[in-house]
Design an enzyme around this catalytic site. Structure first.
Site, mmCIF file in Angstrom:
data_model
loop_
_atom_site.group_PDB
_atom_site.id
_atom_site.type_symbol
_atom_site.label_atom_id
_atom_site.label_comp_id
_atom_site.label_asym_id
_atom_site.label_seq_id
_atom_site.Cartn_x
_atom_site.Cartn_y
_atom_site.Cartn_z
ATOM 1 N N ARG A 1 1.643 5.293 0.526
ATOM 2 C CA ARG A 1 1.364 5.079 1.903
ATOM 3 C C ARG A 1 2.055 5.685 2.695
ATOM 4 O O ARG A 1 0.978 6.595 3.710
ATOM 5 C CB ARG A 1 1.457 3.203 2.650
ATOM 6 C CG ARG A 1 0.826 2.486 1.537
ATOM 7 C CD ARG A 1 1.697 0.938 2.024
ATOM 8 N NE ARG A 1 2.269 0.988 1.946
ATOM 9 C CZ ARG A 1 3.296 0.413 2.834
ATOM 10 N NH1 ARG A 1 2.703 -0.251 4.267
ATOM 11 N NH2 ARG A 1 4.316 0.185 2.764
ATOM 12 N N ASN B 1 -0.744 -1.563 1.969
ATOM 13 C CA ASN B 1 -0.960 -2.626 0.515
ATOM 14 C C ASN B 1 -1.315 -3.815 0.774
ATOM 15 O O ASN B 1 -1.464 -4.457 1.237
ATOM 16 C CB ASN B 1 0.994 -2.539 0.420
ATOM 17 C CG ASN B 1 1.963 -1.651 0.097
ATOM 18 O OD1 ASN B 1 0.784 -0.557 -0.605
ATOM 19 N ND2 ASN B 1 2.835 -1.793 -0.212
#
Length: 93
Positions: A22, A40
């Site tokens: 990320r 997520n």
């Protein structure tokens, strides 16, 4: 948002959680001038939502599938649409 802006939603499958994916995605998106987020999901995927020019979103998608990401990407499923409400910056969720 510009007139020709788009919204890319990409579902990234593979070993993409707990490996800096990320953060890496956020860095690439900001370099491309995109707004959005990378989040997520409980099933192990990462959802990437990016808004900006089609060219920049296509480049981000190329980077997500290019093999030089943290972890290991098995596949990316993408969906294109019109930009939704304005998103400020690019965040990790």
């Amino acid at each position: 948002m510009g007139e020709s802006d788009v919204r890319l939603t990409a579902w990234v499958h593979g070993r993409v959680q707990g490996v800096g994916f990320r953060w890496w995605t956020r860095s690439r998106a900001l370099e491309l001038g995109l707004t959005g987020y990378a989040a997520n999901k409980p099933d192990g995927r990462v959802q990437v939502v990016a808004q900006g020019s089609r060219a920049a979103c296509e480049r981000l998608l190329d980077l997500l599938t290019g093999g030089n990401t943290p972890g290991h990407v098995d596949k990316v499923i993408s969906d294109w649409g019109e930009p939704a409400d304005a998103i400020a910056g690019f965040t990790e969720r």
